[in-house]
Structure formats: structure tokens, C-alpha cells
Design an enzyme around this catalytic site. Structure first.
Site: not given
Length: 611
Positions: A29-31, A93
Site C-alpha cells: 500500500a502507500k501512506g 520512499d
């Protein structure tokens, strides 16, 4: 650091992550977070962000299940509505690449079961910039494009324009992969570099290497004595930059004076072999989109339309460099482009391998069969082989797209039926993913002999893998013993040789086996193989997988395929034809195995048909 659109950026990165999930275990996922009231200086802002990162990670760990003494423990003071799920890892990231050790320190403080497998990278892990893995993976995809053009980009001279600077991971590593490359120009958020008629590509490479090795280098550090007439390094925000005849000729313009923004647009539209994107920002939209559609207001002044591009190949080392509609438009005009999630998947794939390797080695650590020092040394020892495994994924996916381009031009209706099947299986929306929306659109493609375009196939590749992986993970096609060879293929040989006895104890055994099986089948057989056979035989995808893998063994297809993959002399269209014919034979054998057998198809029952 952009309060107005950080949610849009994370949403865009998540859309890209959906495609990368095809090669990683488990899905990602991304956050992220944004500084609402950042300090005045960059150094102070970074220090504040570092502090808030700890808050962010603590928040994740506060609501995550843990494993203690072999038992799953739910977090305190949390009402859990889901099933136990203790697997959580975080990957470096944008803005947090330097904080892997921080995350692992917090993991240790919480007593989290994964230890330093919680965050990839760090002091005991694989540094993506040192390994150059993202750039190398994107380069593998670029090589595939040039292979089809009859060009070897590491031997033949190719012209290039770039987005980024040599201090950057993806840009810097990528621009060192070929000594025959002529970098005509590049830009980042500070400077514009121009070298319109480079003479000595090897000296230019050496200078790029010097800048790459110099910490925090900028284009303004480039030796001016090595820049050809008319070139130089200019401020991106300049109001006026004089264009000398050499630059005007190279960029195809009669303008004698431009602003920094105008010069960037000219660079993006330059007639070159390669546009290498190793930077941040969305610089290309389709001719039917507005700048608002690109969701990157900071670059509205420099963005160009896909129809204005004159490059032959694009390598998307950076995320979100183009809109999906612009990729489709460029491919329709004859340009070679995949998608960012295909080209730059190497980074997340390497992180995935690292944490799963550390997870595997926890068992010998806990039993005393391996010391911490020996484990750390082993991780370093197998690093290059892990990178080769990752690059194998890049190679497989880039080739898969090429083969499906061939298949779709030959018989496009199978792709139409695949889209319908994927809608039922995993909710594919043709409108959202910018795919041909109707049967009439497919009919028109067939009449024009266009087939499905590469950027469109990137979406189908991901969704097809998602559907097959979901099936083989939840309902494995064989016993653990029968699935073990696929898990062995995932790990480096030295690890398998010494710790093969604990492979079946891996927390993600089914997920790893399922992902390896999925990639092997879809990369070779194409996105239509499972949907078409499942429909024709009324079998589940996991049964199709079992029959295909058995057919592969019966005919020794992997050895034949490996021989074809090593062939660098045969023209690509001839080679692709041979590869497609091989897969046609396997498809027919898979269908026959399923048609002529009763009961549930498994690896064991299908292999038993060999005689």
C-alpha cells in the site's frame, strides 16, 4: 511538503503500487504525511519530518498484531474487526529513504516480531542507490525497447535527454549504464544542463561518474571544459537564456532566446533516441487532458503533450512522470513506452526480497543455528544474486508485454474476453484504467491492425496476475512439498543450500509460491492464457495453473524458453514468433490435460498424466 496536493500524490503512487504488487510478496500500500506548518529552512523541515516519521511509525505499530512465543497477540486497547494479520513492513520512499534504521529501532522497542525485517534498507540491508537496482530494472526495460529497434544501447551510440541530476539514485545510476550514450540535455528542480554536440562519450561518462560519486552534486558542478559549443548549465528559473546555433539545430527551433521553462519544454520535445526520467514530477499529458488532470501544479508551466514528443523510447525510472492517457497516446503514435510501475519496480521488489529473506532467517536465529553476525554477513554475501532475481522480474515483465503486443495483433478478441473476465474476478474497470471500453472499440482496433498497446497491456498484466495470485494463494494447486520448488526459486542459492530445511516454515510460504507461479505463467503465457482456458474448461484459475505447470514439465519448455531468451542475434519479430508458438503449444496441452481429466486438477494429478 505540498499541503495542497499531497493526498493526490499518494493516491497516484498507490495506483502505481497496484501494478507493482504483481511482483511482490505480499501486496503493498502507500501512506505518508505532510508538514502543515514547515519551518523556514530545509534542514529544519527535514529534522521536523524525521520527528513526525517516528510518530507515524508508532501509529502503525500501535494498531498492528504481533507474534510472541508463536502466538498472535492483538494490540492493546484496539477493537479488531479483522482476522489476525501480524505482517507489516515499511519501505523507504520519498523523503524517508534515510530512516530505515529509525523504523527498525522502533520495531525493536515495540518487540515487533519481524525485528529489522520491519524496514528494508538501513545499515543491515540493501541500499538501493548503492545497488542501483531501480535504474538497472528500468534499463532492462529500455534494452527491450531498443532490442525491437535493432539497437544495443550499451554499444551503439544513442542520444538522450534526462529528467534529474547525477546525485539522484535512479537518474545517476541509469546514466552510468552505457558509455556510448550521448546526454544532450537534462534538468532538475534547480538547473538545466545542455551539451548539444557531445564529442567524447567516454569522457562525458567519466564526468557523470565523478558527479555521481560527489555527495550532493549539482549540474553546476559539471566541468564546463567538457561541454560542447553552445551548451552550458543554466538556472531553471531564468527569464532569458540565449540559444546558440548548435542548440537551435539540436532542439529544432528558430528561437534565439527563451526562458528556463521554455527551454525545458524544448528539451522534452527534442528528437532523441531516449527520454530517461529519473526525477520527480509529471511532465507529459495527453493532448485531450488538461494540466489539472496531471495533478502536479508545480510543473504546469513545463508540461508537454505526448503528441509533441519526438523521442523513440522512454524509460520511466521515476513515478508519475507521465499520465496513463499520455502513455497510450504516445504508444499509438509509435513510441516505445511501458509504465512507471513496470520500469521502476526493481526498488520495491528488492525491498520485498530483503524482508522475506530476513523473515526466513529468523528461525535459525531463534534456534541458535545462525548468529546475528553470520546472518548479517550472509545478507551481504547474497546481495548481488538477490539483485539478479529482481532484474529477472523486470526482464520477464518487459518481454511479456512484447509477446502480448504480438498476440493482440494476431487475435484481439481474446483480450476483450480477458477484460470481461477480469471485471468479474478482480473488478477491472476499463474506463478507469483507460482501456478500450467496448466491443466496438475492439472491433475498430482489429480493423486497423492495432492490437492492444503496451501501456494498456501493463494494466492487464497487473490485473491478470492479481486474479491468478489470489486463486493460487488461497487455494494452492499442490501440497507444500509440491510447491517447495517455487519457493526455492525465490531465494538465493546459498540461502537455499544452507537453510532449505526451513523454507516450509516461512510465514509467507503460500504467498511466495503463489507469486512465483503467477509470474512464471503470466509472463510466458500472456494475460489471456488463464482467462481463456478457465472459460473453455470451466476450471478454477488454480487448476489452470496446475495443468500449465505440468505441461511445461512434460515438454521441457523452460529449457527451450531459456535458450530463446539468450538469443541476442535473431531479429526480435522472428524470436517473438517462436516464443508465441511455444506458448501456443503449451496452451493446447494445458487445455487437453484439463479436458481429459476428472476431479480437481492439482500439480500431482496433472504430473501423473505425463506417462
Amino acid at each position: 511538503d505540498r499541503l495542497d496536493d499531497f493526498r493526490s500524490e499518494i493516491l497516484g503512487l498507490m495506483s502505481t503500487q497496484m501494478l507493482k504488487n504483481a511482483v511482490i510478496v505480499p501486496v503493498g500500500a502507500k501512506g505518508g504525511f505532510v508538514l502543515k506548518t514547515p519551518p523556514d529552512t530545509w534542514a529544519e523541515a527535514r529534522a521536523q519530518a524525521d520527528r513526525y516519521y517516528e510518530v507515524f511509525i508508532r501509529g502503525l505499530l500501535d494498531v498492528t498484531d504481533n507474534i510472541v512465543g508463536g502466538e498472535v497477540l492483538r494490540p492493546d486497547a484496539v477493537v479488531c474487526h479483522d482476522e489476525p494479520d501480524p505482517y507489516l513492513v515499511v519501505a523507504a520512499d520519498k523523503g524517508t529513504a534515510h530512516l530505515s534504521d529509525t523504523a527498525n529501532r522502533l520495531s525493536a522497542a515495540y518487540g515487533f516480531w519481524l525485528g529489522d525485517a520491519f524496514a528494508s534498507g538501513g545499515s543491515i540491508g540493501y541500499d538501493h542507490k548503492v545497488k542501483g537496482i531501480t535504474a538497472k530494472g528500468a534499463w532492462v526495460c529500455v534494452q527491450r525497447h531498443f532490442r525491437e529497434l535493432g539497437i544495443d544501447p550499451e554499444k551503439d551510440p544513442i542520444t538522450c535527454v534526462g529528467i534529474g541530476d547525477m546525485s539522484g539514485d535512479v537518474f545517476g545510476n541509469g546514466l552510468l549504464l552505457s558509455k556510448s550514450l550521448h546526454l544532450l540535455g537534462a534538468f532538475d528542480h534547480r538547473h538545466i544542463f545542455l551539451d548539444p554536440t557531445p564529442i567524447d562519450s567516454e569522457r562525458a561518462w567519466a564526468e557523470r561518474k565523478r558527479l555521481f560519486d560527489k555527495k550532493g552534486s549539482k549540474w553546476s558542478d559539471y566541468d564546463p571544459d567538457l561541454i560542447s559549443a553552445g551548451g552550458g548549465v543554466f538556472d531553471r528559473g531564468a527569464k532569458s537564456i540565449a540559444l546558440w546555433p548548435e542548440v537551435r539545430k539540436r532542439l529544432g527551433t528558430e528561437l534565439t532566446e527563451v526562458s528556463g521553462d521554455e527551454l525545458i519544454r524544448l528539451l522534452l520535445k527534442a528528437e532523441v533516441d531516449l527520454l530517461w526520467n529519473g526525477g520527480i514530477g509529471t511532465y507529459v499529458k495527453s493532448s485531450t487532458e488538461t494540466h489539472q488532470d496531471a495533478r502536479d501544479p508545480a510543473n504546469d508551466r513545463v508540461r508537454v503533450d505526448a503528441s509533441q514528443l519526438r523521442c523513440r523510447v522512454i524509460g520511466e525510472g521515476g513515478n508519475l512522470g507521465m499520465t496513463q492517457k499520455s502513455r497510450v497516446e504516445l504508444a499509438d503514435l509509435g513510441g516505445y513506452v511501458n509504465a512507471d510501475a513496470i520500469d521502476n519496480s526493481g526498488g520495491v521488489d528488492l525491498s520485498d526480497h530483503e524482508v522475506n529473506l530476513k523473515t526466513l532467517l529468523r528461525h535459525p536465529l531463534d534456534t541458535g543455528a545462525l548468529t546475528q553476525e553470520a546472518r548479517n554477513a550472509l545478507i551481504v554475501q547474497v546481495g548481488d544474486e538477490v539483485c539478479e532475481l529482481v532484474l529477472g522480474d523486470n526482464f520477464g515483465q518487459a518481454l511479456a508485454l512484447s509477446l502480448d503486443v504480438v498476440r493482440s495483433k494476431r487475435e484481439i478478441w481474446g483480450f476483450h474476453h480477458t477484460m470481461l473476465w477480469l471485471k468479474d474476478q478482480v473488478g477491472l474497470s476499463r474506463q478507469v484504467e483507460h482501456l478500450p471500453p467496448t466491443a466496438d472499440a475492439i472491433k475498430m482496433r482489429k480493423e486497423l491492425h492495432k492490437g492492444i498497446l503496451r501501456p494498456e497491456l501493463t494494466k492487464l498484466l497487473s490485473y491478470s496476475k492479481m486474479a491468478l495470485a489470489r486463486s493460487v494463494i488461497s487455494d494452492p494447486p499442490g501440497s507444500r512439498e509440491e510447491m517447495l520448488p517455487f519457493v526455492r526459486d525465490y531465494f538465493p542459492k546459498a540461502v537455499v543450500d544452507h537453510f532449505g530445511d526451513v523454507l516450509t516454515k516461512h510465514f509467507l510460504f503460500n504467498e511466495i509460491a503463489g507469486t512465483v507461479i503467477t509470474n512464471r505463467i503470466v509472463d510466458a503465457g500472456g494475460v489471456t492464457l488463464v482467462p481463456l482456458i478457465a472459460g473453455a474448461t470451466e476450471r478454477e484459475p488454480t487448476e489452470v495453473a496446475a495443468a500449465y505447470l505440468a505441461a511445461e514439465e512434460i515438454f521441457g519448455a523452460r529449457a527451450v524458453r531459456a535458450t530463446l531468451h539468450r538469443d541476442v542475434g535473431t531479429a526480435s519479430e522472428i524470436l517473438y514468433g517462436a516464443m508465441v508458438r511455444l506458448e501456443d503449444a503449451l496452451l493446447a496441452a494445458t487445455r487437453a490435460l484439463l479436458w481429459t481429466s476428472s476431479g480437481r486438477a492439482t500439480l500431482g494429478s496433472m504430473r501423473a498424466r505425463k506417462d
